[in-house]
Write a protein that holds these residues in place. Structure first.
Motif, PDB file in Angstrom:
ATOM      1  N   LEU A 144     -56.125   5.603  -0.824  1.00  0.00           N
ATOM      2  CA  LEU A 144     -55.474   6.220  -1.985  1.00  0.00           C
ATOM      3  C   LEU A 144     -56.441   6.489  -3.134  1.00  0.00           C
ATOM      4  O   LEU A 144     -56.400   7.569  -3.741  1.00  0.00           O
ATOM      5  N   SER A 148     -57.261  10.239  -5.203  1.00  0.00           N
ATOM      6  CA  SER A 148     -56.684  10.153  -6.547  1.00  0.00           C
ATOM      7  C   SER A 148     -57.760  10.314  -7.610  1.00  0.00           C
ATOM      8  O   SER A 148     -57.573  11.040  -8.600  1.00  0.00           O
ATOM      9  N   CYS A 152     -57.884  13.594 -10.058  1.00  0.00           N
ATOM     10  CA  CYS A 152     -57.848  13.317 -11.497  1.00  0.00           C
ATOM     11  C   CYS A 152     -59.057  13.930 -12.196  1.00  0.00           C
ATOM     12  O   CYS A 152     -58.945  14.507 -13.283  1.00  0.00           O
ATOM     13  N   TYR A 159     -57.123   8.634 -14.767  1.00  0.00           N
ATOM     14  CA  TYR A 159     -56.908   7.836 -13.566  1.00  0.00           C
ATOM     15  C   TYR A 159     -56.148   6.555 -13.880  1.00  0.00           C
ATOM     16  O   TYR A 159     -55.482   5.991 -13.007  1.00  0.00           O
ATOM     17  N   HIS A 162     -52.674   6.384 -12.504  1.00  0.00           N
ATOM     18  CA  HIS A 162     -52.467   6.693 -11.087  1.00  0.00           C
ATOM     19  C   HIS A 162     -51.269   5.966 -10.481  1.00  0.00           C
ATOM     20  O   HIS A 162     -50.585   6.520  -9.617  1.00  0.00           O
ATOM     21  N   ASP A 163     -50.985   4.730 -10.920  1.00  0.00           N
ATOM     22  CA  ASP A 163     -49.824   4.021 -10.376  1.00  0.00           C
ATOM     23  C   ASP A 163     -48.542   4.802 -10.646  1.00  0.00           C
ATOM     24  O   ASP A 163     -47.657   4.893  -9.785  1.00  0.00           O
ATOM     25  N   GLN A 166     -48.496   8.188  -8.497  1.00  0.00           N
ATOM     26  CA  GLN A 166     -48.361   7.897  -7.075  1.00  0.00           C
ATOM     27  C   GLN A 166     -46.945   7.427  -6.751  1.00  0.00           C
ATOM     28  O   GLN A 166     -46.365   7.811  -5.728  1.00  0.00           O
ATOM     29  N   SER A 169     -44.669  10.551  -6.869  1.00  0.00           N
ATOM     30  CA  SER A 169     -44.895  11.470  -5.749  1.00  0.00           C
ATOM     31  C   SER A 169     -44.360  10.889  -4.451  1.00  0.00           C
ATOM     32  O   SER A 169     -43.802  11.621  -3.619  1.00  0.00           O
ATOM     33  N   LEU A 234     -51.329  17.852  -8.318  1.00  0.00           N
ATOM     34  CA  LEU A 234     -51.514  16.400  -8.377  1.00  0.00           C
ATOM     35  C   LEU A 234     -50.957  15.732  -7.128  1.00  0.00           C
ATOM     36  O   LEU A 234     -51.605  14.876  -6.511  1.00  0.00           O
ATOM     37  N   HIS A 238     -53.555  14.319  -3.623  1.00  0.00           N
ATOM     38  CA  HIS A 238     -53.890  12.943  -3.219  1.00  0.00           C
ATOM     39  C   HIS A 238     -53.040  12.429  -2.066  1.00  0.00           C
ATOM     40  O   HIS A 238     -53.527  11.667  -1.232  1.00  0.00           O
ATOM     41  N   GLU A 239     -51.774  12.843  -1.948  1.00  0.00           N
ATOM     42  CA  GLU A 239     -50.920  12.304  -0.895  1.00  0.00           C
ATOM     43  C   GLU A 239     -51.421  12.683   0.497  1.00  0.00           C
ATOM     44  O   GLU A 239     -51.525  11.844   1.384  1.00  0.00           O
ATOM     45  N   ALA A 242     -55.022  11.178   1.295  1.00  0.00           N
ATOM     46  CA  ALA A 242     -54.946   9.721   1.445  1.00  0.00           C
ATOM     47  C   ALA A 242     -54.396   9.345   2.811  1.00  0.00           C
ATOM     48  O   ALA A 242     -54.896   8.428   3.478  1.00  0.00           O
TER      49      ALA A 242
END
Length: 404
Positions: A144, A148, A152, A159, A162-163, A166, A169, A234, A238-239, A242
């Motif tokens: 992840l 991410s 970012c 960043y 990010h929690d 994420q 999403s 976004l 990352h999804e 990752a």
């Protein structure tokens, strides 16, 4: 056939075969490449399984990506009028107009300038793995954070948040999320991006969100449109990558002969080819691309009527022996897989594919070389797979390695 006799879609994977398309999809590929299926809401769109057929129809301008069109085969219970995430679910010319606004940072040449920064991110996270305890869950510790941090950096998103993004999403892409929960998550994420666009309007910098803010200032975009585009980039940024990092690592650990080839590869061309084969083999977007016919289309002996939905499951198309020789159900890093459709095909194919490729090349070319004894810390049967989302992968990947 009556409606209830049509096979349900999506179809379950076979137990013990987490990398392969469902057996029922394989059967349709062989026997009935254009057929009807039944969705969660009782609708019966067409399902197209063969590689050549998917490419032909995905490139056909008579196919609409707009979920507001009658007959659109929605994968989820959503308000179709409010479900469009920026240009990804629009048709030309509006799709092309908005897509052009964010294309420049994703060209192959521009993305390649990011390679040193991505390499530093991967090296730093690998250093942290080696300095920490084992076993470790590779998903939050490595898979992840890599994409991410990269997205970012590209977008200009802190960043530190990010929690938050994420969590939102993952709620949006989970098939079990209620429409109310999905709406709340999308609203929260759009509100967050809208605030960042406002910050960039006041104090621009050298990032993609600042570029969108400049479009707002020039009257080419509304601020909500800019926020929606930021949310799309976004989430997608990352999804998907990752999950490819984690699922690709698991597949390689279970194919040690292929992992040995990749670990020994000194030629970046070999690593790049391995990335393409893993993208073909794994297909993390596993619920199919969705379209609606705008006019009657006669194809392969069938007539797809205007207003009928069509689903294109790229996972089975990328296993089509008519397109990929030499047992396409086997992972073979020496295979030429460059023509896969893991990123889609036609005008809607993934905008960020050059960035995803670069990140995967750096990860796959670094992690296993620097941690050559990397291995699973639990039995594969205990690893939870993401059967409940529109992006396939694993929730956890406990790994360990020799420290002496």
């Amino acid at each position: 056939m009556t409606t209830t006799e049509f096979p349900e879609f999506p179809m379950p994977r076979a137990a013990g075969c987490p990398y392969d398309p469902p057996p029922a999809l394989h059967a349709l590929l062989r026997a009935d490449p254009i057929t009807r299926v039944r969705l969660w809401d009782g609708s019966t769109p067409w399902l197209v399984t063969r590689y050549a057929d998917q490419r032909a129809l995905l490139a056909d301008p008579r196919m609409s990506s707009d979920p507001g069109q009658p007959g659109y085969p929605s994968p989820l219970a959503v308000d179709r009028r409010a479900s469009t995430i920026s240009f990804i679910l629009m048709d030309d010319p509006e799709h092309a107009r908005l897509r052009r606004m964010v294309m420049a940072p994703f060209t192959v040449r521009r993305v390649e300038t990011m390679r040193p920064a991505v390499q530093r991110i991967v090296d730093d996270l690998t250093d942290a793995l080696l300095a920490g305890p084992t076993p470790v869950d590779l998903v939050p510790a490595f898979a992840l954070p890599v994409p991410s941090l990269v997205i970012c950096m590209l977008l200009g998103v802190p960043y530190a948040d990010h929690d938050f993004f994420q969590r939102q999403s993952q709620t949006i892409i989970n098939r079990d999320t209620t429409p109310e929960q999905r709406g709340e998550a999308m609203g929260a994420l759009v509100g967050y991006l809208d605030g960042l666009v406002g910050d960039k309007l006041a104090s621009p910098s050298d990032d993609l969100l600042s570029g969108l803010a400049e479009r707002v200032r020039a009257g080419e975009l509304t601020r909500p449109e800019a926020a929606q585009m930021g949310m799309l980039l976004l989430i997608a940024g990352h999804e998907t990558t990752a999950n490819m990092i984690a699922l690709g690592t698991l597949a390689l650990l279970e194919n040690p002969d292929q992992l040995a080839l990749l670990r020994a590869a000194a030629d970046p061309v070999v690593v790049a080819g391995a990335v393409e084969e893993l993208l073909r083999y794994l297909n993390i977007t596993h619920t199919g691309r969705r379209r609606t016919a705008l006019t009657d289309i006669e194809y392969a002996g069938q007539i797809i009527r205007a207003g009928e939905g069509v689903i294109f499951p790229n996972d089975v198309a990328n296993r089509d022996p008519g397109a990929f020789a030499g047992d396409p159900d086997r992972l073979d890093l020496r295979r030429d897989s460059r023509r896969h459709i893991a990123f889609g095909y036609g005008v809607h194919q993934c905008l960020g594919q050059p960035l995803a490729r670069l990140e995967l090349q750096v990860v796959y070319g670094t992690l296993y070389r620097r941690i050559p004894t990397l291995r699973l810390a639990v039995d594969r049967a205990r690893i939870p797979f993401k059967h409940d989302g529109s992006v396939y992968g694993v929730y956890e990947l406990p790994v360990t390695w020799s420290t002496t």
